[in-house]
Design an enzyme around this catalytic site. Sequence first.
Site, PDB file in Angstrom:
ATOM      1  N   HIS A  34      -5.173   4.799   2.420  1.00  0.00           N
ATOM      2  CA  HIS A  34      -5.467   3.909   1.299  1.00  0.00           C
ATOM      3  C   HIS A  34      -4.305   3.911   0.318  1.00  0.00           C
ATOM      4  O   HIS A  34      -3.565   4.883   0.204  1.00  0.00           O
ATOM      5  CB  HIS A  34      -6.743   4.401   0.596  1.00  0.00           C
ATOM      6  CG  HIS A  34      -7.061   3.681  -0.667  1.00  0.00           C
ATOM      7  ND1 HIS A  34      -6.909   4.255  -1.914  1.00  0.00           N
ATOM      8  CD2 HIS A  34      -7.525   2.434  -0.875  1.00  0.00           C
ATOM      9  CE1 HIS A  34      -7.282   3.391  -2.837  1.00  0.00           C
ATOM     10  NE2 HIS A  34      -7.667   2.283  -2.241  1.00  0.00           N
ATOM     11  N   LYS A  59      -8.255  -8.149   0.087  1.00  0.00           N
ATOM     12  CA  LYS A  59      -9.062  -7.551  -0.973  1.00  0.00           C
ATOM     13  C   LYS A  59      -9.961  -8.636  -1.540  1.00  0.00           C
ATOM     14  O   LYS A  59      -9.504  -9.575  -2.191  1.00  0.00           O
ATOM     15  CB  LYS A  59      -8.169  -6.974  -2.075  1.00  0.00           C
ATOM     16  CG  LYS A  59      -8.926  -6.392  -3.258  1.00  0.00           C
ATOM     17  CD  LYS A  59      -9.717  -5.164  -2.886  1.00  0.00           C
ATOM     18  CE  LYS A  59      -8.822  -3.936  -2.813  1.00  0.00           C
ATOM     19  NZ  LYS A  59      -9.610  -2.709  -2.504  1.00  0.00           N
TER      20      LYS A  59
END
Length: 404
Positions: A300, A172
Amino acid sequence: MKITDIRATTVAIPLEAPLRHANGGHWGRFVRTIVEVDTDEGLTGLGEMRGAGKATEDAFRGLLPYLQGHDPFDLEAMRFKLLNPTAALYGNRTHLHAALEFACIDLMGKALGLPASQLLGGRLRDRVEFGSYLFFRYPNEDGSGEVRTAEQLAAHTLDLKERFGFRTHKLKGGVFHPDYERDAYEAVAEAAPEDGLRYDPNSVLSVEESIRFARGIEHLRNDYFEDPTWGLNGMRRVREAINIPTATNTVVVNFEQLAANVLQPAVDVILLDTTFWGGIRPCVKAAGVCETFQLSVAMHSSGELGIGLATMLHLGAVLPALPFAVDTHYHHLADDVIVGGKMTYENGTIAVPDGPGLGIELDPDKMAKYAELFQKVGNYTYDRDPARPDWYPLIPNERWADPA
């Protein structure tokens, strides 16, 4: 069977360390609202979503007049009761509906004595594979847990691989300058050369920077390039210029957007999310559309506890094509509110629960403990950085954090 009550309780679960992302951070905890749907047959179904304390709890209580007396098996009727597309213009309830749908499917399974996956078409796999979810992290108050440098990130990757068996690693990003993060991503690739990789800067790169970044990592074992820039047209421009599949959990999160992506492809891999899409069943429907048009699907993570994770496991069990390891923040959690504590990984996989419904139950002591913790520490603002209180990103961003 009829719904008699909806109860909502917000909890705060500590994280191993505060997580940083392109829009702010998770301030050392996840805040989730746990939903309990009671029925006249004495059964209770469980759901969850990202919480905001009293406001979220009141939103669920406000839906009781819509659903009191409703049969949990009537899921299509509930969808239109809560998600009428015209009425939704005045109050989008997608996430609320998702949590209630989880609870109704849990109730259906409990009433029939069947796991949720058997109500969704029958399981095709008994275990679902997960990838590590790598974040840059602030240190804890005692100085532990920091992930800031490429060396720390590589070491963190190897630690997670050793502890949980992950064979895929997703970074991320969008926190530091793209050049710095590309070096960090390369360090992960060097540390785990046989494993799959993903990079997700949360849409804060320009189209041109996205293309430059992608071309710099094309030689690595990339599963996909997730949400480098904002918007379908931006993603389309990037996709046309690079040799890595694109993926999204932000610009294709409903059926209208999915139709647009089929007609003019911008994204190769659709990341389904049982909360973002409004439930487990919409994800099954979306996966069917993707299968028809030869789009791949992945999954996700929206920061789930055990209830949300169970919905992902049952969804993962029934999808015919799931070529990628699933995302989850779960390994960052210090604890959970379900009986037995956190679900366990084995070689990077978690078993699909076998019990009726979602196959999990709440631990009343853990619920009380973490509801009390929420009352003490409160909510946090997802799109703000606790160490940079006046900062917010531009889209595309140019306000990068200082690695020093």
